[in-house]
Scaffold this motif. Structure first.
Motif: not given
Length: 233
Positions: A137, A139-142, A151-154, A212, A219
């Motif tokens: 993980e 930040d918002d990158l999993v 996943t990126a930003d959910g 984004k 990233y």
């Protein structure tokens, strides 16, 4: 001889199909054959396939459109064949999701070697590595190294095997700058040879999928004159 896997050969030139068939059957692969993209998509729906070798110029549906259709739902390795040898043609092929690009006429033994490399790399990055975290993980990158889910930003992001391999390599080495030579050698599993376009194209596609704003990446950062790293602000 043990069966190595199933390869889908897609080409409207019967002589090319026969040539590939001789070498790949001798290597122990199971083969499926199609003469255009429509037939290839139909076979994919009915049979398990480990890798696709597909010509670009074909009637009804060409290799470019077929590759884009396949990438909507599948992540298996795709090698494109083409009589066009210009860098712009290779970049176009890689940009739409192909993992490799081979120019006709080709050396059958080289093609066999490329197939083995692709399958080896796909299997390697398709398994969880005990040395890696199962889920990374940033930040918002999993990034899940066991399931290949990103996943990126959910939002789930669909990556090709090559894109996933590059992303995982950068993520595992978070904060470390990796040169294009290093990325190529690790992901393609072969010595870095020609231009740097191949790595650059895959990085650009990755950014388009996980960032984004690909023009101002959060990233994957470029370290000019050296390479790339994952190190979010």
């Amino acid at each position: 001889m043990a069966v190595r896997g199933t390869i889908l050969l897609v080409d409207d030139e019967k002589e090319i199909i026969k040539l590939m068939e001789i070498y790949f059957v001798n290597e122990g692969y199971t083969l499926l054959k199609a003469s255009d993209g429509i037939e290839a998509l139909d076979l994919l729906e009915r049979h398990p396939v480990d890798l696709i070798i597909m010509d670009v110029m074909m009637p009804r549906m060409d290799g470019i459109e077929a590759c884009m259709r396949i990438r909507e739902t599948r992540e298996l390795p795709i090698i494109l064949l083409s009589a066009k040898s210009q860098d712009i043609d290779k970049i176009a092929g890689l940009s739409i999701g192909a993992d490799d690009y081979v120019t006709k006429p080709f050396n059958p033994l080289e093609l066999v070697a490329r197939v083995k490399s692709q399958l080896r790399r796909y299997k390697q990055f398709g398994r969880s590595d005990a040395r890696d975290e199962a889920q990374i993980e940033i930040d918002d990158l999993v990034i899940n190294t066991a399931t290949h889910k990103v996943t990126a930003d959910g939002e789930e992001v669909k990556l090709t095997p090559r894109e996933f391999a590059i992303l995982r390599l950068l993520a595992v080495n978070r904060g470390i700058v990796l040169s294009m030579d290093k990325i190529y050698q690790e992901v393609w599993n072969e010595p870095f040879m020609e231009s740097k376009n191949t790595v650059m194209v895959h990085i650009r596609k990755l950014r388009e999928k996980i960032e984004k704003d690909p023009q101002a990446p959060r990233y994957i950062k470029t370290v000019w004159g050296i390479g790339y790293k994952i190190d979010p602000d």
